[in-house]
Scaffold this motif. Structure first.
Motif, PDB file in Angstrom:
ATOM      1  N   VAL A  48       0.849  -1.169   0.006  1.00  0.00           N
ATOM      2  CA  VAL A  48       0.151   0.102  -0.179  1.00  0.00           C
ATOM      3  C   VAL A  48       0.889   1.297  -0.041  1.00  0.00           C
ATOM      4  O   VAL A  48       0.489   2.171  -0.714  1.00  0.00           O
ATOM      5  CB  VAL A  48      -0.957  -0.030   1.141  1.00  0.00           C
ATOM      6  CG1 VAL A  48      -1.521   1.219   1.642  1.00  0.00           C
ATOM      7  CG2 VAL A  48      -2.085  -1.207   0.893  1.00  0.00           C
ATOM      8  N   ALA A  49       1.861   1.157   0.626  1.00  0.00           N
ATOM      9  CA  ALA A  49       2.735   2.520   0.862  1.00  0.00           C
ATOM     10  C   ALA A  49       3.795   2.546  -0.608  1.00  0.00           C
ATOM     11  O   ALA A  49       3.473   3.645  -1.031  1.00  0.00           O
ATOM     12  CB  ALA A  49       3.898   2.273   1.819  1.00  0.00           C
ATOM     13  N   ALA A  50       4.139   1.313  -1.205  1.00  0.00           N
ATOM     14  CA  ALA A  50       4.405   1.541  -2.526  1.00  0.00           C
ATOM     15  C   ALA A  50       3.309   2.088  -3.693  1.00  0.00           C
ATOM     16  O   ALA A  50       3.605   2.911  -4.624  1.00  0.00           O
ATOM     17  CB  ALA A  50       5.031   0.162  -3.006  1.00  0.00           C
ATOM     18  N   MET A  51       2.042   1.661  -3.536  1.00  0.00           N
ATOM     19  CA  MET A  51       0.903   2.150  -4.325  1.00  0.00           C
ATOM     20  C   MET A  51       0.822   3.702  -4.292  1.00  0.00           C
ATOM     21  O   MET A  51       0.633   4.086  -5.204  1.00  0.00           O
ATOM     22  CB  MET A  51      -0.489   1.443  -4.084  1.00  0.00           C
ATOM     23  CG  MET A  51      -0.304   0.034  -4.444  1.00  0.00           C
ATOM     24  SD  MET A  51      -1.778  -0.984  -4.713  1.00  0.00           S
ATOM     25  CE  MET A  51      -2.189  -0.944  -2.741  1.00  0.00           C
ATOM     26  N   ARG A  52       0.914   4.194  -3.094  1.00  0.00           N
ATOM     27  CA  ARG A  52       0.546   5.807  -2.803  1.00  0.00           C
ATOM     28  C   ARG A  52       1.901   6.216  -3.267  1.00  0.00           C
ATOM     29  O   ARG A  52       1.706   7.359  -3.949  1.00  0.00           O
ATOM     30  CB  ARG A  52       0.740   5.792  -1.105  1.00  0.00           C
ATOM     31  CG  ARG A  52      -0.846   5.444  -0.725  1.00  0.00           C
ATOM     32  CD  ARG A  52      -0.935   5.688   0.930  1.00  0.00           C
ATOM     33  NE  ARG A  52      -1.940   5.084   1.423  1.00  0.00           N
ATOM     34  CZ  ARG A  52      -2.337   4.385   2.457  1.00  0.00           C
ATOM     35  NH1 ARG A  52      -1.472   4.283   3.252  1.00  0.00           N
ATOM     36  NH2 ARG A  52      -3.697   3.972   2.623  1.00  0.00           N
ATOM     37  N   GLU A  53       2.989   5.903  -2.871  1.00  0.00           N
ATOM     38  CA  GLU A  53       4.388   6.622  -3.768  1.00  0.00           C
ATOM     39  C   GLU A  53       4.097   6.491  -5.365  1.00  0.00           C
ATOM     40  O   GLU A  53       4.661   7.724  -5.797  1.00  0.00           O
ATOM     41  CB  GLU A  53       5.458   5.788  -3.071  1.00  0.00           C
ATOM     42  CG  GLU A  53       6.962   6.398  -3.766  1.00  0.00           C
ATOM     43  CD  GLU A  53       6.988   8.126  -3.260  1.00  0.00           C
ATOM     44  OE1 GLU A  53       8.064   8.473  -4.065  1.00  0.00           O
ATOM     45  OE2 GLU A  53       6.359   8.361  -2.347  1.00  0.00           O
ATOM     46  N   ASN A  54       3.789   5.401  -5.914  1.00  0.00           N
ATOM     47  CA  ASN A  54       3.752   5.481  -7.448  1.00  0.00           C
ATOM     48  C   ASN A  54       2.638   6.424  -7.756  1.00  0.00           C
ATOM     49  O   ASN A  54       2.807   6.914  -8.805  1.00  0.00           O
ATOM     50  CB  ASN A  54       3.227   4.038  -7.764  1.00  0.00           C
ATOM     51  CG  ASN A  54       4.464   3.205  -7.791  1.00  0.00           C
ATOM     52  OD1 ASN A  54       5.766   3.527  -7.923  1.00  0.00           O
ATOM     53  ND2 ASN A  54       4.268   1.866  -7.549  1.00  0.00           N
ATOM     54  N   ALA A  55       1.575   6.450  -6.952  1.00  0.00           N
ATOM     55  CA  ALA A  55       0.479   7.528  -7.527  1.00  0.00           C
ATOM     56  C   ALA A  55       1.048   9.038  -7.401  1.00  0.00           C
ATOM     57  O   ALA A  55       0.789   9.700  -8.255  1.00  0.00           O
ATOM     58  CB  ALA A  55      -0.738   7.462  -6.387  1.00  0.00           C
ATOM     59  N   ARG A  56       1.933   9.092  -6.202  1.00  0.00           N
ATOM     60  CA  ARG A  56       2.619  10.361  -6.334  1.00  0.00           C
ATOM     61  C   ARG A  56       3.572  10.762  -7.372  1.00  0.00           C
ATOM     62  O   ARG A  56       3.432  11.969  -8.084  1.00  0.00           O
ATOM     63  CB  ARG A  56       3.134  10.697  -5.009  1.00  0.00           C
ATOM     64  CG  ARG A  56       3.686  11.812  -4.906  1.00  0.00           C
ATOM     65  CD  ARG A  56       4.609  12.037  -3.472  1.00  0.00           C
ATOM     66  NE  ARG A  56       5.926  11.210  -3.623  1.00  0.00           N
ATOM     67  CZ  ARG A  56       6.933  11.678  -4.432  1.00  0.00           C
ATOM     68  NH1 ARG A  56       6.952  12.864  -4.849  1.00  0.00           N
ATOM     69  NH2 ARG A  56       8.125  11.062  -4.314  1.00  0.00           N
ATOM     70  N   LEU A  57       4.123   9.592  -7.507  1.00  0.00           N
ATOM     71  CA  LEU A  57       5.391   9.763  -8.690  1.00  0.00           C
ATOM     72  C   LEU A  57       4.790  10.014 -10.329  1.00  0.00           C
ATOM     73  O   LEU A  57       4.997  10.537 -11.037  1.00  0.00           O
ATOM     74  CB  LEU A  57       6.325   8.603  -8.825  1.00  0.00           C
ATOM     75  CG  LEU A  57       7.152   8.634  -7.520  1.00  0.00           C
ATOM     76  CD1 LEU A  57       8.061   7.244  -7.506  1.00  0.00           C
ATOM     77  CD2 LEU A  57       8.321   9.741  -7.605  1.00  0.00           C
ATOM     78  N   SER A  58       3.468   9.469 -10.384  1.00  0.00           N
ATOM     79  CA  SER A  58       2.568   9.492 -11.698  1.00  0.00           C
ATOM     80  C   SER A  58       1.684  10.719 -11.542  1.00  0.00           C
ATOM     81  O   SER A  58       1.115  10.938 -12.806  1.00  0.00           O
ATOM     82  CB  SER A  58       1.857   8.260 -11.692  1.00  0.00           C
ATOM     83  OG  SER A  58       2.391   7.129 -11.762  1.00  0.00           O
ATOM     84  N   GLY A  59       2.073  11.800 -10.767  1.00  0.00           N
ATOM     85  CA  GLY A  59       1.272  13.040 -10.965  1.00  0.00           C
ATOM     86  C   GLY A  59       0.078  12.892 -10.042  1.00  0.00           C
ATOM     87  O   GLY A  59      -0.921  13.859 -10.480  1.00  0.00           O
TER      88      GLY A  59
END
Length: 140
Positions: free
Chosen positions: A11-22
């Protein structure tokens, strides 16, 4: 889109990927918005409960569990809209190919041909498709 996992790290990785994806965090907890209008929800919990709570909600469901996917299939089929796309991966080829005794019968409701090891990937796919078909039979 809804992303879900039971693991804190995932879940932490998904949140970080969302942030990195704009995507930017929205007011609603777990929701993210993109400047282009796309909306993303990051969820942590039981996948079956999430899919059952959203009957005929999704256009596509991608199942990628560690191990057997069979227990997720009925809820996944129910959560799809008519004409929806179901994607499923399995990491338990040993069970599907019959290498581990009655694991295939217990998990997928079928007995593999143990003598056909060269055809194991094809037979595994056929067994999985049969399991999906049985899960979809209950859909009204």
């Amino acid at each position: 889109a809804v992303l879900n996992d039971a693991s804190d790290e995932a879940v932490a990785a998904m949140r970080e990927n969302a942030r990195l994806s704009g995507f930017a965090a929205a007011r609603e907890r777990g929701s993210y918005l993109h400047a282009g209008g796309a909306r993303l929800e990051v969820s942590q919990g039981d996948a079956v409960a999430l899919m059952r709570a959203r009957r005929r909600h999704f256009d596509a469901v991608d199942l990628d569990p560690y191990g057997c996917v069979a227990e997720l299939l009925p809820a996944a089929v129910e959560s799809l809209r008519d004409g929806g796309l179901l994607c499923a991966s399995c990491t338990d080829l040993g069970a599907l190919s019959g290498r581990y005794g009655d694991g295939c019968a217990r998990r997928y409701g079928a007995d593999p041909l143990r003598a056909a090891q060269k055809q194991a990937p094809e037979l595994a796919l056929r067994l999985l498709l049969g399991c999906v078909s049985r899960a979809a039979q209950g859909r009204a």
